[in-house]
Design a protein around this motif. Structure first.
Motif, PDB file in Angstrom:
ATOM      1  N   ALA A  65     -12.269  -0.707   3.508  1.00 62.54           N
ATOM      2  CA  ALA A  65     -11.468  -1.081   2.338  1.00 62.54           C
ATOM      3  C   ALA A  65     -10.127  -0.369   2.426  1.00 62.54           C
ATOM      4  CB  ALA A  65     -12.213  -0.725   1.050  1.00 62.54           C
ATOM      5  N   GLY A  66      -9.281  -0.837   3.331  1.00 60.53           N
ATOM      6  CA  GLY A  66      -8.040  -0.136   3.620  1.00 60.53           C
ATOM      7  C   GLY A  66      -6.916  -0.368   2.630  1.00 60.53           C
ATOM      8  N   ARG A  67      -7.013  -1.428   1.840  1.00 60.17           N
ATOM      9  CA  ARG A  67      -5.969  -1.765   0.870  1.00 60.17           C
ATOM     10  C   ARG A  67      -4.590  -1.785   1.553  1.00 60.17           C
ATOM     11  NH1 ARG A  67      -8.747   2.197  -1.715  1.00 60.17           N
ATOM     12  NH2 ARG A  67      -6.932   3.569  -1.747  1.00 60.17           N
ATOM     13  N   LEU A  68      -4.541  -2.412   2.713  1.00 60.48           N
ATOM     14  CA  LEU A  68      -3.270  -2.486   3.430  1.00 60.48           C
ATOM     15  C   LEU A  68      -2.259  -3.393   2.730  1.00 60.48           C
ATOM     16  CD1 LEU A  68      -4.269  -2.569   7.213  1.00 60.48           C
ATOM     17  CD2 LEU A  68      -3.693  -0.624   5.771  1.00 60.48           C
ATOM     18  N   ASN A  69      -2.696  -4.053   1.673  1.00 57.60           N
ATOM     19  CA  ASN A  69      -1.769  -4.848   0.878  1.00 57.60           C
ATOM     20  C   ASN A  69      -0.977  -4.001  -0.107  1.00 57.60           C
ATOM     21  OD1 ASN A  69      -4.330  -4.445  -0.451  1.00 57.60           O
ATOM     22  ND2 ASN A  69      -3.586  -5.787  -2.082  1.00 57.60           N
ATOM     23  N   GLU A  70      -1.330  -2.722  -0.240  1.00 58.23           N
ATOM     24  CA  GLU A  70      -0.686  -1.839  -1.200  1.00 58.23           C
ATOM     25  C   GLU A  70       0.327  -0.927  -0.514  1.00 58.23           C
ATOM     26  OE1 GLU A  70      -3.681   0.286  -3.301  1.00 58.23           O
ATOM     27  OE2 GLU A  70      -4.718  -1.528  -4.001  1.00 58.23           O
ATOM     28  N   LEU A 103       3.176  -0.424   7.996  1.00 55.38           N
ATOM     29  CA  LEU A 103       4.347   0.437   8.034  1.00 55.38           C
ATOM     30  C   LEU A 103       5.186   0.188   6.783  1.00 55.38           C
ATOM     31  CD1 LEU A 103       3.767  -0.754  11.130  1.00 55.38           C
ATOM     32  CD2 LEU A 103       5.578   0.875  11.666  1.00 55.38           C
ATOM     33  N   ASP A 104       5.422   1.251   6.002  1.00 53.19           N
ATOM     34  CA  ASP A 104       6.268   1.190   4.812  1.00 53.19           C
ATOM     35  C   ASP A 104       7.591   1.888   5.093  1.00 53.19           C
ATOM     36  OD1 ASP A 104       4.646   0.195   2.217  1.00 53.19           O
ATOM     37  OD2 ASP A 104       3.265   1.243   3.565  1.00 53.19           O
ATOM     38  N   PHE A 105       8.694   1.217   4.766  1.00 57.81           N
ATOM     39  CA  PHE A 105      10.032   1.758   4.988  1.00 57.81           C
ATOM     40  C   PHE A 105      10.782   1.831   3.664  1.00 57.81           C
ATOM     41  CE2 PHE A 105       8.768  -0.148   8.950  1.00 57.81           C
ATOM     42  CZ  PHE A 105       9.359   0.599   9.950  1.00 57.81           C
ATOM     43  N   ASP A 106      11.259   3.016   3.328  1.00 57.16           N
ATOM     44  CA  ASP A 106      12.157   3.160   2.195  1.00 57.16           C
ATOM     45  C   ASP A 106      13.554   2.729   2.638  1.00 57.16           C
ATOM     46  OD1 ASP A 106      12.990   3.737  -0.341  1.00 57.16           O
ATOM     47  OD2 ASP A 106      12.277   5.807  -0.342  1.00 57.16           O
ATOM     48  N   LEU A 107      14.529   2.741   1.745  1.00 60.15           N
ATOM     49  CA  LEU A 107      15.901   2.443   2.131  1.00 60.15           C
ATOM     50  C   LEU A 107      16.345   3.431   3.204  1.00 60.15           C
ATOM     51  CD1 LEU A 107      17.536   1.738  -1.346  1.00 60.15           C
ATOM     52  CD2 LEU A 107      16.639   0.093   0.311  1.00 60.15           C
ATOM     53  N   GLU A 108      16.874   2.924   4.289  1.00 61.67           N
ATOM     54  CA  GLU A 108      17.287   3.709   5.443  1.00 61.67           C
ATOM     55  C   GLU A 108      16.120   4.497   6.052  1.00 61.67           C
ATOM     56  OE1 GLU A 108      20.664   6.107   4.422  1.00 61.67           O
ATOM     57  OE2 GLU A 108      21.988   4.362   4.223  1.00 61.67           O
ATOM     58  N   GLY A 109      14.919   4.026   5.815  1.00 60.02           N
ATOM     59  CA  GLY A 109      13.747   4.672   6.411  1.00 60.02           C
ATOM     60  C   GLY A 109      13.693   4.460   7.915  1.00 60.02           C
ATOM     61  N   LEU A 110      13.270   5.479   8.620  1.00 58.75           N
ATOM     62  CA  LEU A 110      13.232   5.449  10.084  1.00 58.75           C
ATOM     63  C   LEU A 110      11.834   5.772  10.595  1.00 58.75           C
ATOM     64  CD1 LEU A 110      14.610   5.460  12.938  1.00 58.75           C
ATOM     65  CD2 LEU A 110      15.010   7.910  12.573  1.00 58.75           C
ATOM     66  N   ASN A 111      11.311   4.898  11.437  1.00 62.73           N
ATOM     67  CA  ASN A 111      10.161   5.240  12.263  1.00 62.73           C
ATOM     68  C   ASN A 111      10.749   5.734  13.571  1.00 62.73           C
ATOM     69  OD1 ASN A 111       7.567   5.523  13.193  1.00 62.73           O
ATOM     70  ND2 ASN A 111       7.290   3.369  13.700  1.00 62.73           N
ATOM     71  N   PRO A 112      10.840   7.049  13.755  1.00 59.94           N
ATOM     72  CA  PRO A 112      11.674   7.620  14.821  1.00 59.94           C
ATOM     73  C   PRO A 112      11.189   7.251  16.219  1.00 59.94           C
ATOM     74  CG  PRO A 112      10.254   9.298  13.875  1.00 59.94           C
ATOM     75  CD  PRO A 112      10.086   8.083  13.020  1.00 59.94           C
ATOM     76  N   PRO A 113      12.063   7.428  17.218  1.00 54.77           N
ATOM     77  CA  PRO A 113      11.676   7.106  18.598  1.00 54.77           C
ATOM     78  C   PRO A 113      10.343   7.751  18.970  1.00 54.77           C
ATOM     79  CG  PRO A 113      14.020   7.563  18.499  1.00 54.77           C
ATOM     80  CD  PRO A 113      13.469   7.890  17.137  1.00 54.77           C
TER      81      PRO A 113
END
Length: 235
Positions: A65-70, A103-113
């Motif tokens: 029950a990962g709730r990946l929709n949230e 993957l959730d990104f805020d404004l200017e959010g970075l998933n770094p190299p």
């Protein structure tokens, strides 16, 4: 050599060459499923996890029950949060060569190299606009530049990140962004480049990193970077 003999030799040669290009990133399953057993006292270690007795397997072993929709609360320093479902979370993934992440990104959010040492990734944007980049391995020419591939991705767009290649995603849109990533490994692993280099324990000797980054008298800069708090964004 007669025609039939030549044909057999040609077929055998083709089969041998073709086999060189066949690679399973995870061990090929030899049974329908292998529900992982989290037993730290187990004396058996395998490339994956030991299996539960099939007679005791239930539907819950294939369910999470990962709730990946949230949406998730992001890591403030990066503005992103990665929710990975892999064999430690869902034991039914053991031997299946699969994992998935939100993957959730805020404004200017970075998933770094970063890079995944054990899996290739297919990346699907659900919401927002992301700038995704991929850096290829070193070219044959030692003085050559590493090829860099990048695209602006909108909702519905897909990008592929091959196994082991350094890549990143950055939110360039005016809203938060959401993406789904899937992997051809039950445990793809992740190495965030900056965190791995400057946040190791024990620390890499500063003069080695200073020389690697071609920093003249760069020991103090490296020591400063190593003193910072390096955190990941995957849970």
């Amino acid at each position: 050599m007669n025609t039939s003999g030549f044909g057999f030799l040609l077929f055998f040669t083709f089969l041998s060459i073709a086999s060189l290009f066949v690679e399973a990133y995870d061990p090929a399953p030899l049974q329908d499923f292998c529900i992982a057993v989290n037993d730290t006292e187990a004396a058996v270690f395998v490339n994956g996890k030991i299996c539960k007795d099939p007679k005791s397997v239930t539907a819950d072993d294939f369910y999470y029950a990962g709730r990946l929709n949230e949406s998730r609360e992001v890591i403030k320093s990066l503005g992103t949060k990665i929710t990975l479902v892999y064999d430690e979370i869902l034991s039914g993934l053991n031997t299946q060569g699969l994992a998935i992440a939100r993957l959730d990104f805020d404004l200017e959010g970075l998933n770094p190299p970063h890079q995944h040492p054990r899996g290739s990734e297919i990346f699907l944007v659900l919401e927002g606009t992301l700038y995704a980049g991929l850096i290829n391995s070193n070219p044959a020419d030692p003085n050559g530049k590493n090829p860099f591939f990048a695209k602006i991705l909108n909702a519905g767009d897909i990008f592929v990140f091959p196994r082991g290649m350094i890549h990143f995603q950055y939110n360039i849109g005016k809203t938060k962004a959401v993406a789904i990533a899937t992997f051809n490994s039950q445990n793809p692993g992740v190495m965030t480049i900056a965190k791995s280099i400057f946040g190791s324990e024990p620390s890499v000797p500063p003069h080695i990193l200073a020389k690697a980054f071609q920093l003249d008298d760069g020991d103090k800069l490296v020591e400063h970077l190593q003193s910072l708090t390096w955190t990941g964004n995957v849970n």
